[in-house]
Every structure is written in structure tokens, then in C-alpha cells.
Design a protein around this motif. Sequence first.
Motif, PDB file in Angstrom:
ATOM      1  N   VAL A 231      12.483   8.637  -2.260  1.00 16.34           N
ATOM      2  CA  VAL A 231      13.192   7.740  -1.347  1.00 16.34           C
ATOM      3  C   VAL A 231      12.253   6.659  -0.815  1.00 16.34           C
ATOM      4  O   VAL A 231      12.584   5.461  -0.821  1.00 16.34           O
ATOM      5  CB  VAL A 231      13.823   8.537  -0.186  1.00 16.34           C
ATOM      6  N   ALA A 232      11.074   7.068  -0.363  1.00 18.96           N
ATOM      7  CA  ALA A 232      10.151   6.117   0.268  1.00 18.96           C
ATOM      8  C   ALA A 232       9.733   4.979  -0.660  1.00 18.96           C
ATOM      9  O   ALA A 232       9.850   3.800  -0.282  1.00 18.96           O
ATOM     10  CB  ALA A 232       8.927   6.860   0.805  1.00 18.96           C
ATOM     11  N   PRO A 233       9.240   5.254  -1.885  1.00 18.41           N
ATOM     12  CA  PRO A 233       8.846   4.124  -2.735  1.00 18.41           C
ATOM     13  C   PRO A 233      10.006   3.203  -3.084  1.00 18.41           C
ATOM     14  O   PRO A 233       9.819   1.984  -3.207  1.00 18.41           O
ATOM     15  CB  PRO A 233       8.264   4.793  -3.991  1.00 18.41           C
ATOM     16  N   PHE A 234      11.219   3.778  -3.222  1.00 14.75           N
ATOM     17  CA  PHE A 234      12.361   2.921  -3.539  1.00 14.75           C
ATOM     18  C   PHE A 234      12.692   2.020  -2.352  1.00 14.75           C
ATOM     19  O   PHE A 234      13.056   0.847  -2.527  1.00 14.75           O
ATOM     20  CB  PHE A 234      13.565   3.769  -3.917  1.00 14.75           C
ATOM     21  N   LEU A 235      12.549   2.539  -1.136  1.00  7.82           N
ATOM     22  CA  LEU A 235      12.787   1.717   0.053  1.00  7.82           C
ATOM     23  C   LEU A 235      11.729   0.612   0.175  1.00  7.82           C
ATOM     24  O   LEU A 235      12.053  -0.545   0.512  1.00  7.82           O
ATOM     25  CB  LEU A 235      12.795   2.586   1.312  1.00  7.82           C
ATOM     26  N   PHE A 236      10.464   0.940  -0.093  1.00  9.91           N
ATOM     27  CA  PHE A 236       9.422  -0.076  -0.037  1.00  9.91           C
ATOM     28  C   PHE A 236       9.618  -1.128  -1.128  1.00  9.91           C
ATOM     29  O   PHE A 236       9.340  -2.312  -0.919  1.00  9.91           O
ATOM     30  CB  PHE A 236       8.043   0.564  -0.156  1.00  9.91           C
ATOM     31  N   LEU A 237      10.094  -0.694  -2.290  1.00 11.20           N
ATOM     32  CA  LEU A 237      10.417  -1.644  -3.352  1.00 11.20           C
ATOM     33  C   LEU A 237      11.513  -2.600  -2.885  1.00 11.20           C
ATOM     34  O   LEU A 237      11.446  -3.816  -3.140  1.00 11.20           O
ATOM     35  CB  LEU A 237      10.873  -0.891  -4.605  1.00 11.20           C
ATOM     36  N   GLN A 238      12.509  -2.069  -2.189  1.00 15.96           N
ATOM     37  CA  GLN A 238      13.597  -2.905  -1.685  1.00 15.96           C
ATOM     38  C   GLN A 238      13.108  -3.875  -0.618  1.00 15.96           C
ATOM     39  O   GLN A 238      13.621  -4.995  -0.514  1.00 15.96           O
ATOM     40  CB  GLN A 238      14.708  -2.012  -1.121  1.00 15.96           C
ATOM     41  N   VAL A 239      12.135  -3.458   0.172  1.00 12.88           N
ATOM     42  CA  VAL A 239      11.587  -4.354   1.193  1.00 12.88           C
ATOM     43  C   VAL A 239      10.878  -5.535   0.544  1.00 12.88           C
ATOM     44  O   VAL A 239      11.071  -6.694   0.930  1.00 12.88           O
ATOM     45  CB  VAL A 239      10.619  -3.594   2.123  1.00 12.88           C
TER      46      VAL A 239
ATOM     47  N   PHE B 215       4.719   6.121  -4.381  1.00 11.46           N
ATOM     48  CA  PHE B 215       5.159   6.183  -5.774  1.00 11.46           C
ATOM     49  C   PHE B 215       4.264   7.109  -6.595  1.00 11.46           C
ATOM     50  O   PHE B 215       4.751   7.829  -7.475  1.00 11.46           O
ATOM     51  CB  PHE B 215       5.168   4.786  -6.398  1.00 11.46           C
ATOM     52  N   ILE B 216       2.978   7.108  -6.313  1.00  6.96           N
ATOM     53  CA  ILE B 216       2.067   8.024  -7.022  1.00  6.96           C
ATOM     54  C   ILE B 216       2.468   9.470  -6.752  1.00  6.96           C
ATOM     55  O   ILE B 216       2.538  10.300  -7.679  1.00  6.96           O
ATOM     56  CB  ILE B 216       0.606   7.764  -6.606  1.00  6.96           C
ATOM     57  N   MET B 217       2.761   9.800  -5.499  1.00  5.77           N
ATOM     58  CA  MET B 217       3.183  11.163  -5.165  1.00  5.77           C
ATOM     59  C   MET B 217       4.502  11.500  -5.858  1.00  5.77           C
ATOM     60  O   MET B 217       4.657  12.589  -6.438  1.00  5.77           O
ATOM     61  CB  MET B 217       3.315  11.313  -3.648  1.00  5.77           C
ATOM     62  N   HIS B 218       5.444  10.572  -5.805  1.00  6.24           N
ATOM     63  CA  HIS B 218       6.735  10.785  -6.461  1.00  6.24           C
ATOM     64  C   HIS B 218       6.571  10.953  -7.971  1.00  6.24           C
ATOM     65  O   HIS B 218       7.186  11.839  -8.579  1.00  6.24           O
ATOM     66  CB  HIS B 218       7.649   9.594  -6.169  1.00  6.24           C
ATOM     67  N   LEU B 219       5.728  10.128  -8.560  1.00  9.76           N
ATOM     68  CA  LEU B 219       5.535  10.157 -10.012  1.00  9.76           C
ATOM     69  C   LEU B 219       4.979  11.500 -10.483  1.00  9.76           C
ATOM     70  O   LEU B 219       5.445  12.066 -11.481  1.00  9.76           O
ATOM     71  CB  LEU B 219       4.599   9.020 -10.421  1.00  9.76           C
ATOM     72  N   LEU B 220       3.985  12.020  -9.764  1.00 10.89           N
ATOM     73  CA  LEU B 220       3.392  13.301 -10.145  1.00 10.89           C
ATOM     74  C   LEU B 220       4.417  14.433 -10.046  1.00 10.89           C
ATOM     75  O   LEU B 220       4.490  15.300 -10.928  1.00 10.89           O
ATOM     76  CB  LEU B 220       2.182  13.602  -9.264  1.00 10.89           C
TER      77      LEU B 220
ATOM     78  N   TYR C   3       4.376   1.819  12.864  1.00  6.84           N
ATOM     79  CA  TYR C   3       3.658   2.893  13.544  1.00  6.84           C
ATOM     80  C   TYR C   3       4.436   4.205  13.458  1.00  6.84           C
ATOM     81  O   TYR C   3       3.862   5.273  13.188  1.00  6.84           O
ATOM     82  CB  TYR C   3       3.419   2.523  15.014  1.00  6.84           C
ATOM     83  N   PHE C   4       5.758   4.117  13.688  1.00  7.57           N
ATOM     84  CA  PHE C   4       6.583   5.324  13.605  1.00  7.57           C
ATOM     85  C   PHE C   4       6.542   5.917  12.203  1.00  7.57           C
ATOM     86  O   PHE C   4       6.461   7.143  12.035  1.00  7.57           O
ATOM     87  CB  PHE C   4       8.036   5.009  14.009  1.00  7.57           C
ATOM     88  N   PHE C   5       6.606   5.064  11.190  1.00  7.76           N
ATOM     89  CA  PHE C   5       6.581   5.566   9.816  1.00  7.76           C
ATOM     90  C   PHE C   5       5.275   6.296   9.520  1.00  7.76           C
ATOM     91  O   PHE C   5       5.280   7.387   8.937  1.00  7.76           O
ATOM     92  CB  PHE C   5       6.755   4.410   8.812  1.00  7.76           C
ATOM     93  N   ILE C   6       4.158   5.714   9.917  1.00  3.90           N
ATOM     94  CA  ILE C   6       2.860   6.340   9.642  1.00  3.90           C
ATOM     95  C   ILE C   6       2.767   7.699  10.334  1.00  3.90           C
ATOM     96  O   ILE C   6       2.335   8.692   9.731  1.00  3.90           O
ATOM     97  CB  ILE C   6       1.708   5.422  10.098  1.00  3.90           C
ATOM     98  N   VAL C   7       3.191   7.752  11.605  1.00  3.02           N
ATOM     99  CA  VAL C   7       3.130   9.007  12.354  1.00  3.02           C
ATOM    100  C   VAL C   7       3.993  10.075  11.678  1.00  3.02           C
ATOM    101  O   VAL C   7       3.553  11.213  11.442  1.00  3.02           O
ATOM    102  CB  VAL C   7       3.586   8.795  13.811  1.00  3.02           C
TER     103      VAL C   7
ATOM    104  N   PHE D 150       0.833  -1.211   0.000  1.00  4.08           N
ATOM    105  CA  PHE D 150       0.000   0.000   0.000  1.00  4.08           C
ATOM    106  C   PHE D 150       0.865   1.258   0.000  1.00  4.08           C
ATOM    107  O   PHE D 150       0.647   2.182  -0.805  1.00  4.08           O
ATOM    108  CB  PHE D 150      -0.924  -0.004   1.222  1.00  4.08           C
ATOM    109  N   PHE D 151       1.871   1.290   0.878  1.00  2.00           N
ATOM    110  CA  PHE D 151       2.708   2.494   0.963  1.00  2.00           C
ATOM    111  C   PHE D 151       3.635   2.617  -0.254  1.00  2.00           C
ATOM    112  O   PHE D 151       3.995   3.739  -0.634  1.00  2.00           O
ATOM    113  CB  PHE D 151       3.514   2.487   2.262  1.00  2.00           C
ATOM    114  N   LEU D 152       4.010   1.514  -0.858  1.00  2.00           N
ATOM    115  CA  LEU D 152       4.774   1.572  -2.104  1.00  2.00           C
ATOM    116  C   LEU D 152       3.968   2.293  -3.182  1.00  2.00           C
ATOM    117  O   LEU D 152       4.470   3.216  -3.836  1.00  2.00           O
ATOM    118  CB  LEU D 152       5.127   0.158  -2.575  1.00  2.00           C
TER     119      LEU D 152
END
Length: 352
Positions: free
Chosen positions: A79-87, A28-33, A325-329, A22-24
Motif C-alpha cells: 500500500v505504502a509504495p503505491f501511495l507514494f507513487l501516486q503522490v 517498495f524494497i520491503m514490498h518487493l522482497l 511526521y505522523f507517517f514516520i512515527v 526516499f520512502f517510495l
Amino acid sequence: MDPSALIPVSDTIPTEWGWFYFFLLLTFIMHLLLMNSMLGMGIMALVKHIKSGDKHCPVCKDISLKLPYTIAFTINFGVAPFLFLQVLYSQFIYTSSVLMGMYWLPVIALLLIFYYSAYIYDFKYDSLSRLKLLFLAVTVIFGLIIAFLFTNNMTLMLNPEKWTGYFENRSGTMLNLGDPTLIPRYLHFVLASIAVGGLATAIIWRFKKDPRATEYIREGLSWFSYATLVQVAVGVWFLISLPTDIMLLFMGGSALHTAIFLVALAGAGFSLFFGFKEMLWPTTAALLGTVVFMVLVRDLVRQAYLAPYFHPRDLEVVPQYSPLYFFIVFLVLGLAVVFYMLKLAFEAKREA
């Protein structure tokens, strides 16, 4: 050689894979725009500079002011979508990155040149005269090179059967140039950038009190509409370049794949209709919907490629929920701070 033997063992994850998925997609949508807006506006300004020479160009001047901000947001939101992709796909993305490592590692240096050239274009705009074309060209060309390298990596990770090329080329200089989807995929991204850059320009001028604002809004929508029209044709090329079994999933072979693809296609149709009618906000709404469903299509293509080897649901979960939880906050807090800073910037500009 069996390609699956080359795939490293996947890592464990601290919570169910659906959260990362979900977060990927969301990040990624935000990054893409942001990325499309940034590169597209740069291309638009470059073309206008080439056409007008050293003549005064209000749209170019405005884009020069926006480029450093959009580049900063693009990089940070990337950074975030690339990290989620790596996960989720670490064993694939790490391997492809190593195979093309001699091209992948210099991306940081390319980004620095790209960034600083945009800053010079902005801060020295009025004093550079014709040289501003040079610095903007460096920004655009380096942006296109970086995008091409990312496209190579994102396609190479999907084809473990091509990793056997390492045994003939151990220098880290593998590129996925033989993949029939590489060029249409790359062009699809570039055209999307031109389209979104044109629409972003139209939106920006919608809020300006300038006697020529209406003219620039129409110009931006024109860039959007014609780029989207060509993008649809390239999208068909991209579709038919996919392996037959994957292509057929989107042409009736799978109800889910076909439904999402048809909704994305309908969104593109509405975007074109509203764009050519010069209806700014309906065009924007149609584009946002299209982007969401196109990102879903993109992810379904990735899953289809990797289906013989892996699905994120196969990842072992070792429960540890506090990082999530920390990431969401901090994601919510970070977005709130960004919007607050943008609000202050817009208010300061109005007062000035």
C-alpha cells in the motif's frame, strides 16, 4: 497529437519531493522482497506437488503455513509504495489506470480469490488430498495474472504517446501489449520471485531442527541460483528492449546510471557465485544489495522515460509537515509491532 496535452496537471505536495522519493524506494524494497518470497514459494510448492503427486512433501507443507502470512504482509507493505507513487506521479498512474480500468478494477476481486485460495490450501492441507494442488494452482495463476496487470499499468504510465489510443478505444480495455519491454520486464519479475522464493525457503529451513534440513537448504539455494542465472539472460533482453537513448544511459551515456547498473550487475554475479557454492548468508547479503541497486535502476528507467514531460522536482510544494511526521512515527511503531508479533510467533512455535 502532442502527448503532453493529454497529461493532467500535477497535484501539489506538502513537503519536498525527496522525502516521498526516499520512502517510495524504501517501502517498495520491503514490498518487493515479500512479494517475491510469496509468489516464488508458491511456484516452488506447485512444481513439487506436480512432480510428487500426493506424496508427503515437507517443504510444501511448510510453504502452505507461510503463504497466508506472506500474502498479508505483501499486500499491506504494498500500500505504502503505491501511495507514494501516486503522490509523485499521480497524473501518469491515474491516467494509465483509467485507460485499462476494465482490467484494473477487477484486481481487488482477483486478490480476494488469490487470498482465499491460499487460506484453503493452508487450513485444509491435510484433508484436501490431490485437491490441494488445485487450490495452490489457483493461487499461483491469479498471482501471475495480477503481476501481469501491474506490469501493464507500470509500463503504460511511462508512455503518454500511447494514450492517444484512447480515442480509438474508450472502453477502458487498453493494455500495453505492443511495448517491447512488457514481456521481458514481466518475466524478469517472475524469475526474481522464483529465485527469492528459493532463498527464502533455504533460510526458513536453516532454523529448523530437521534431519533433512540440509537437503532442503541446498534445494532452495539451487532454485535461487538457476532462476537467477536465467534472470540475468532475461535482464539482458529487458535492457536491449529499452528505447536506445534510455539503454545508452546505462552503457556509458550517464556516469550515475552506468555506475548504479554496474553495481547491481556485480551484486547479481556475487549472488550467483555464493548461491552455487551453497553459502546461504553471503548469498542473502549479496541478494539484498542487488535488490537495492536494481530498484534504483528501475527508478532511473522510469525517470528517463518521463524526462521529456516531467520530473518530481517540478512538483509545487505547499508546506504542511505534520503528515510526514505522523507517517514516520507510525511507520517506526508499525514495524516495531510487526517484528514483536513475529518474535512471539517464533517463540510460541519453539515452545510447541
